[in-house]
Design a protein around this motif. Structure first.
Motif, PDB file in Angstrom:
ATOM      1  N   HIS A  99      34.524  47.563  43.708  1.00 35.92           N
ATOM      2  CA  HIS A  99      34.938  46.175  43.862  1.00 35.92           C
ATOM      3  C   HIS A  99      34.433  45.353  42.677  1.00 35.92           C
ATOM      4  CE1 HIS A  99      35.885  42.335  45.673  1.00 35.92           C
ATOM      5  NE2 HIS A  99      34.705  41.936  45.242  1.00 35.92           N
ATOM      6  N   VAL A 111      42.983  42.680  44.722  1.00 31.87           N
ATOM      7  CA  VAL A 111      43.144  43.494  43.525  1.00 31.87           C
ATOM      8  C   VAL A 111      44.299  42.938  42.693  1.00 31.87           C
ATOM      9  CG1 VAL A 111      43.558  45.813  42.661  1.00 31.87           C
ATOM     10  CG2 VAL A 111      42.479  45.523  44.893  1.00 31.87           C
ATOM     11  N   THR A 151      38.929  42.710  41.786  1.00 28.47           N
ATOM     12  CA  THR A 151      39.078  43.949  41.042  1.00 28.47           C
ATOM     13  C   THR A 151      40.332  43.835  40.188  1.00 28.47           C
ATOM     14  OG1 THR A 151      38.182  45.043  42.982  1.00 28.47           O
ATOM     15  CG2 THR A 151      39.238  46.456  41.334  1.00 28.47           C
TER      16      THR A 151
END
Ligand code: ADP
Ligand code: MG
Length: 387
Positions: A28, A165, A197
């Motif tokens: 992460h 993400v 991320t």
């Protein structure tokens, strides 16, 4: 938290397998760059992670959960493509807000659903515009923006959706050189500001080196090596990575092993027939086997002060100001390149002697795999050479 784990990921289109079992662990908050030549499978890998294509085999986990069968929006992932794909008839504001009002109808789904109230959307758009310095442009249309600004709008469109993400597929390749550097810095800053991320695809190793916490070098559907930028630069695991990372590329000299002992090997170079002793483990090579010696242009220096020594005629000199690159004759092969300081008076036609530390020399066996060095001591000299 959104750790991502790929294990044994394969992708085939019909009978043609293009990814052959990819294992990658992403933590992460990490900025991970997939880099490799065109056609090696980077975009395909990204599309599998996004959920835009089914995974043929293997397991994809996000935050510990297998997501192979989840839709893109269920994965909470946002993708920014190379072509910004902005809606030309919508203002910057509308372009950014659009994904939030779409419900689940868009390709990646709206995260808020169609009925979400205006105020919340406004807050998200304003916040994203601020972090991307787009506040003054919210009322403009895409055609009234520069390429870099358009790219920022595309990124803003991803940010407003609060993904865990971000996936970027060559986001800078449509920009000119100066803008590329600028936007690259902005993306690096964005990563610092967002607790997210980022997985970023590029064929440009400089982009990979400058942005990544972790680089995954992909070659022909395999991971060639995975590591931090400096790990890849200083300790390439194979000849492919050695040649791909670093610019100008590492020089390669072919040779043949003539003797081995535990701590070093001796080889004769095709280049000039000279014999060199190299401090590498001999376990993975044997006498008579072909090897490749690799040296980066910046590790060669004029003169014979260092133990690895070569002599060559200069074909071309490229002067960049702060540095000059000498391209040296190397028979029929690619010329050798040597970096020297900008004040060097060497010119084409000169014959120069140059040398390198043995710890800067890489050795690859016949399979292209790097032999492990037996010393990291720059003062090391192999038994029969004197410095
Ligand atoms: P990269 O992004 O690294 O340039 P891609 O992931 O786009 O490479 O492509 C990897 C390989 O998969 C290429 O050989 C390409 O031709 C093939 N490929 C990509 N998409 C498809 C598709 N939809 N159908 C068939 N082959 C594809
Ligand atoms: Mg691609």
């Amino acid at each position: 938290m959104a750790d991502i784990a790929l294990s044994g990921i394969k992708k085939a289109y019909g009978k043609a397998e293009v990814l052959h079992g990819i294992d990658i662990d992403i933590k992460h908050g990490e900025f991970v760059v997939f880099v490799g030549p065109s056609g090696c499978g980077k975009s395909t890998l990204l599309r599998l992670i996004a959920g835009l294509e089914p995974i043929t085999d293997g397991e994809l986990k996000i935050a510990g959960k297998i997501v192979n069968d989840l839709t893109p929006s269920q994965r909470k992932i946002a993708m920014v493509f190379q072509s910004y794909a902005l809606y030309p008839h919508m203002t910057v504001y509308k372009n950014m807000a659009f994904g939030l009002t779409l419900g689940n109808k868009g390709p990646l789904g709206g995260l808020l659903g169609g009925g979400e109230n205006k105020k919340l959307i406004d807050e998200k758009v304003q916040k994203a515009a601020k972090s991307l310095q787009l506040e003054e442009y919210l009322d403009r249309y895409p055609r009234e923006l520069s390429g870099g600004q358009r790219q920022r709008v595309a990124i803003g469109r991803a940010i407003v959706r609060d993904p865990n993400v971000f996936l970027f597929d060559e986001p800078l390749s449509n920009l000119d050189a100066a803008l590329r550097v600028n936007t690259r810095l902005e993306i690096a800053k964005l990563h610092q500001d967002l607790d997210a991320t980022i997985i970023y695809v590029t064929h440009d190793q400089v982009e990979a080196m400058t942005l990544a916490d972790k680089i995954v070098v992909v070659n022909e559907g395999h991971v060639a090596q995975c590591g931090s930028p400096l790990e890849l630069y200083h300790h390439p695991a194979n000849k492919f990575v050695a040649g791909f990372i670093g610019s100008p590329s590492m020089n390669f000299l072919e040779g043949k092993v003539t003797a081995t002992s535990e701590q070093y090997i001796e080889a004769i170079l095709d280049y000039d027939g000279s014999t060199v002793q190299l401090p590498v483990q001999s376990r993975t090579t044997k006498v008579g086997e072909k090897i490749t010696v690799g040296i980066r242009p910046e590790h060669l220096q004029e003169g014979v002060d260092l133990p690895f020594q070569l002599k060559a005629r200069v074909n071309v000199v490229e002067r960049l100001g702060d540095a000059s690159y000498l391209y040296l004759e190397n028979g029929a092969d690619d010329p050798l390149c040597m970096k020297t300081d900008g004040h060097s008076t060497i010119k084409s036609g000169d014959t120069v002697e140059f040398s390198a530390n043995l710890t800067a020399v890489h050795v690859f066996n016949a399979d292209g795999n790097a032999l492990t060095r037996t010393t990291t001591d720059d003062r090391y000299t192999a038994p029969t050479l004197s410095s």
